[in-house]
Design a protein around this motif. Structure first.
Motif, mmCIF file in Angstrom:
data_model
loop_
_atom_site.group_PDB
_atom_site.id
_atom_site.type_symbol
_atom_site.label_atom_id
_atom_site.label_comp_id
_atom_site.label_asym_id
_atom_site.label_seq_id
_atom_site.Cartn_x
_atom_site.Cartn_y
_atom_site.Cartn_z
ATOM 1 N N PRO A 40 -7.284 2.036 -8.099
ATOM 2 C CA PRO A 40 -5.999 1.804 -8.769
ATOM 3 C C PRO A 40 -5.344 3.107 -9.252
ATOM 4 N N LYS A 41 -4.019 3.044 -9.365
ATOM 5 C CA LYS A 41 -3.232 4.140 -9.921
ATOM 6 C C LYS A 41 -2.175 3.530 -10.844
ATOM 7 N N VAL A 42 -2.142 3.978 -12.133
ATOM 8 C CA VAL A 42 -1.244 3.414 -13.145
ATOM 9 C C VAL A 42 -0.182 4.447 -13.495
ATOM 10 N N GLU A 43 1.086 4.007 -13.478
ATOM 11 C CA GLU A 43 2.210 4.881 -13.832
ATOM 12 C C GLU A 43 3.019 4.235 -14.949
ATOM 13 N N LEU A 44 3.396 5.033 -15.962
ATOM 14 C CA LEU A 44 4.251 4.579 -17.062
ATOM 15 C C LEU A 44 5.685 4.974 -16.752
ATOM 16 N N THR A 45 6.581 3.981 -16.691
ATOM 17 C CA THR A 45 7.966 4.262 -16.337
ATOM 18 C C THR A 45 8.774 4.639 -17.579
ATOM 19 N N TYR A 46 10.031 4.986 -17.365
ATOM 20 C CA TYR A 46 10.887 5.461 -18.450
ATOM 21 C C TYR A 46 11.155 4.368 -19.485
ATOM 22 N N ASP A 47 11.130 3.121 -19.086
ATOM 23 C CA ASP A 47 11.418 2.026 -20.014
ATOM 24 C C ASP A 47 10.139 1.446 -20.625
ATOM 25 N N LYS A 48 9.090 2.255 -20.641
ATOM 26 C CA LYS A 48 7.804 1.903 -21.239
ATOM 27 C C LYS A 48 7.135 0.713 -20.547
ATOM 28 N N MET A 49 7.391 0.605 -19.258
ATOM 29 C CA MET A 49 6.738 -0.392 -18.422
ATOM 30 C C MET A 49 5.662 0.301 -17.570
ATOM 31 N N TYR A 50 4.786 -0.525 -16.999
ATOM 32 C CA TYR A 50 3.686 0.015 -16.193
ATOM 33 C C TYR A 50 3.801 -0.497 -14.765
ATOM 34 N N THR A 51 3.585 0.426 -13.838
ATOM 35 C CA THR A 51 3.503 0.089 -12.421
ATOM 36 C C THR A 51 2.113 0.466 -11.923
ATOM 37 N N VAL A 52 1.421 -0.519 -11.340
ATOM 38 C CA VAL A 52 0.048 -0.314 -10.882
ATOM 39 C C VAL A 52 0.018 -0.456 -9.361
ATOM 40 N N THR A 53 -0.610 0.530 -8.708
ATOM 41 C CA THR A 53 -0.787 0.512 -7.256
ATOM 42 C C THR A 53 -2.271 0.630 -6.945
ATOM 43 N N SER A 54 -2.774 -0.293 -6.139
ATOM 44 C CA SER A 54 -4.186 -0.263 -5.741
ATOM 45 C C SER A 54 -4.266 -0.063 -4.233
ATOM 46 N N ARG A 55 -5.227 0.786 -3.827
ATOM 47 C CA ARG A 55 -5.385 1.121 -2.415
ATOM 48 C C ARG A 55 -6.807 0.784 -1.978
ATOM 49 N N VAL A 56 -6.942 0.134 -0.810
ATOM 50 C CA VAL A 56 -8.258 -0.236 -0.304
ATOM 51 C C VAL A 56 -8.370 0.198 1.161
ATOM 52 N N THR A 57 -9.573 0.654 1.545
ATOM 53 C CA THR A 57 -9.833 1.117 2.907
ATOM 54 C C THR A 57 -11.080 0.413 3.431
ATOM 55 N N PHE A 58 -11.036 -0.069 4.675
ATOM 56 C CA PHE A 58 -12.200 -0.738 5.267
ATOM 57 C C PHE A 58 -12.088 -0.695 6.783
ATOM 58 N N THR A 59 -13.221 -0.946 7.461
ATOM 59 C CA THR A 59 -13.303 -0.959 8.920
ATOM 60 C C THR A 59 -13.317 -2.411 9.402
ATOM 61 N N VAL A 60 -12.573 -2.686 10.466
ATOM 62 C CA VAL A 60 -12.447 -4.056 10.948
ATOM 63 C C VAL A 60 -13.337 -4.274 12.173
ATOM 64 N N SER A 61 -13.742 -5.527 12.359
ATOM 65 C CA SER A 61 -14.485 -5.950 13.539
ATOM 66 C C SER A 61 -13.753 -7.132 14.155
ATOM 67 N N LYS A 62 -14.242 -7.591 15.319
ATOM 68 C CA LYS A 62 -13.572 -8.711 15.982
ATOM 69 C C LYS A 62 -13.649 -9.985 15.153
ATOM 70 N N GLU A 63 -14.706 -10.095 14.299
ATOM 71 C CA GLU A 63 -14.823 -11.274 13.437
ATOM 72 C C GLU A 63 -13.739 -11.309 12.369
ATOM 73 N N ASP A 64 -13.051 -10.175 12.114
ATOM 74 C CA ASP A 64 -12.010 -10.118 11.083
ATOM 75 C C ASP A 64 -10.657 -10.619 11.575
ATOM 76 N N ASP A 65 -10.552 -10.917 12.865
ATOM 77 C CA ASP A 65 -9.267 -11.370 13.388
ATOM 78 C C ASP A 65 -8.864 -12.681 12.716
ATOM 79 N N GLY A 66 -7.679 -12.703 12.126
ATOM 80 C CA GLY A 66 -7.177 -13.895 11.443
ATOM 81 C C GLY A 66 -7.674 -14.070 10.026
ATOM 82 N N VAL A 67 -8.548 -13.180 9.536
ATOM 83 C CA VAL A 67 -9.091 -13.300 8.178
ATOM 84 C C VAL A 67 -8.030 -12.830 7.169
#
Length: 442
Positions: A179-206
């Motif tokens: 996760p990455k948390v940012e405080l904006t000018y109006d005292k609000m918070y914006t959160v961004t989360s990043r995920v990385t993974f390797t796919v296989s043929k079983e992941d099709d449609g998951v």
């Protein structure tokens, strides 16, 4: 008329001046007492907050409620502050309860419950305004993935208070995001989360799900299904025969190929040789009529798509055509079970049950018809050989026990005779005087 206006003005001045005067005298040392209690309030923006000032033991002292700027909202059951969002819910000697509707971020702060005693008592209620995030936005680095590749996805929850937390799920498995948390000018918070993974043929449609946790909302999520491409999976299915393949029969094989994208080309070939000239290939099906042993070998089905090529093999072994023989007797069947080891290799493969077959091998047919022609012949020969061996062993042991030199008394007394007649007479007399002995010859 003038007197009425003067009275109303005096009342208003009293409401403002009397609490202010008391406050000026008591603000020097306010006392926080357990006799006066209140509660902190967390409220979602736009909803209604309830502030309650409660007195356990009241001696007719005055209760009032002040805003974070210490302006009087309610003095007893009178509201000097001109803000219609504040409404009296309940007033008694032991409680002053006020509602604040349509709460905004500017209403956040510490509210004061004040009891006019000597010294005055105070209790504090903190109002926290919750602002839910906007709809979460999920983005993928690659829209279409290939088997074995690594991908990255991000999920963003914007303009919330307090900051939201983000969780990731791939199917029913939880993933770990950064996760990455940012405080904006109006005292609000914006959160961004990043995920990385390797796919296989079983992941099709998951589905990959981004779940946002926040006090103001429940079950806030965004979802994106994976699209994974992979090279074909190939499997050969024997449609006919269901047992052993024999001369004169028909072989029918079906090649099942599955991939993404779906294989458009499926081909048959024979390893290290050519497919029989009269074989028929229709799509993924292979037909060979009138089998003979020259067709033995490995047949391969090959399927391909833009991601690669895969194949599966089938080993064909053609057996002799079954012969018609008379129904064997009980004795023949019994000797067959005793002398299985004397059968030739081909007959052994034909009759021994439970042998572990090789994959896609026609020699490993299940439920194949069993013939007893070779078994009967082998059994008869074995019985004859066994009987002869037993006879030779009996004769050998008999002669070994009767081996030696035999003496007779036929000429006993003839050695001392003067002439032939005397010898014969002496020999006959010897026979009568000697012990009788019987001899047998085979």
């Amino acid at each position: 008329m003038a007197n009425a206006r003067s009275g109303s003005l005096a009342t208003i001045l009293f409401l403002f001046a009397f609490p202010a005067a008391l406050h000026q005298g008591a603000a020097q040392e306010p006392v926080v007492s357990q006799n006066l209690v209140t509660d902190d309030v967390a409220v979602v923006e736009g909803e209604t907050a309830i502030i309650s000032c409660r007195v356990k033991n009241n001696d007719d002292s005055v209760i009032q409620l002040l805003n974070p700027n210490r302006q009087t909202i309610y003095f007893r059951d009178m509201r000097p502050l001109k803000d219609g969002r504040f409404q009296l819910v309940n007033f008694s000697d032991n409680e002053l309860r006020v509602s604040l509707s349509n709460v905004s971020l500017s209403d956040e702060g510490r509210y004061v419950c004040q009891l006019y005693t000597d010294p005055p008592q105070e209790a504090y209620a903190d109002i926290t305004v919750l602002i839910p995030p906007g709809n979460p936005v999920i983005e993928a680095k690659d829209e279409v993935l290939s088997e074995g590749n690594e991908t990255e996805m991000t999920c963003t929850a914007m303009s919330s208070k307090p900051a939201a937390t983000i969780r990731w799920m791939k199917g029913d498995k939880e993933l770990s995001g950064k996760p990455k948390v940012e405080l904006t000018y109006d005292k609000m918070y914006t959160v961004t989360s990043r995920v990385t993974f390797t796919v296989s043929k079983e992941d099709d449609g998951v589905p990959v799900t981004c779940i946002v946790d926040h006090p103001a909302v429940k079950d806030f999520r965004a979802r994106k299904n994976l699209e994974v491409q992979y090279k074909p999976e190939v499997k050969i299915v024997v449609e006919f025969p269901h047992g052993l393949t024999r001369e004169g029969e028909t072989l029918e094989l079906t090649c099942e190929a599955k991939g993404k994208p779906q294989p458009q080309r499926v081909s048959w070939l024979k390893v290290d040789d050519d497919v029989p000239s009269h074989a028929v290939i229709i799509g993924g099906d292979l037909y060979i009529d009138n089998l003979n042993k020259s067709y033995n070998g490995t047949y391969r089905c090959v399927a391909s798509n833009p991601l690669g090529e895969s194949f599966d093999d089938y080993v064909l072994y053609v057996y002799d055509a079954p012969t018609t023989t008379p129904k064997p007797t009980t004795a023949t069947i019994t000797t067959t079970s005793i002398t299985t080891s004397t059968q030739n290799p081909e007959a052994s493969q034909d009759t021994v049950p439970g042998a572990e077959p090789a994959a896609h091998d026609s020699r490993a047919g299940e439920g194949a018809p069993r013939t007893v022609d070779h078994a009967v012949i082998g059994g008869v020969v074995a019985v004859v050989v066994f009987a002869m061996l037993c006879l030779l062993i009996v004769l050998g042991r008999y002669f070994a026990r009767h081996k030696g030199t035999y003496f007779t008394h036929e000429a006993k007394g003839a050695d001392d005779a003067a002439d032939a007649d005397t010898a014969i007479i002496n020999a006959e007399g010897g026979h009568t005087n000697s012990d009788e002995k019987k001899e047998y010859y085979i």
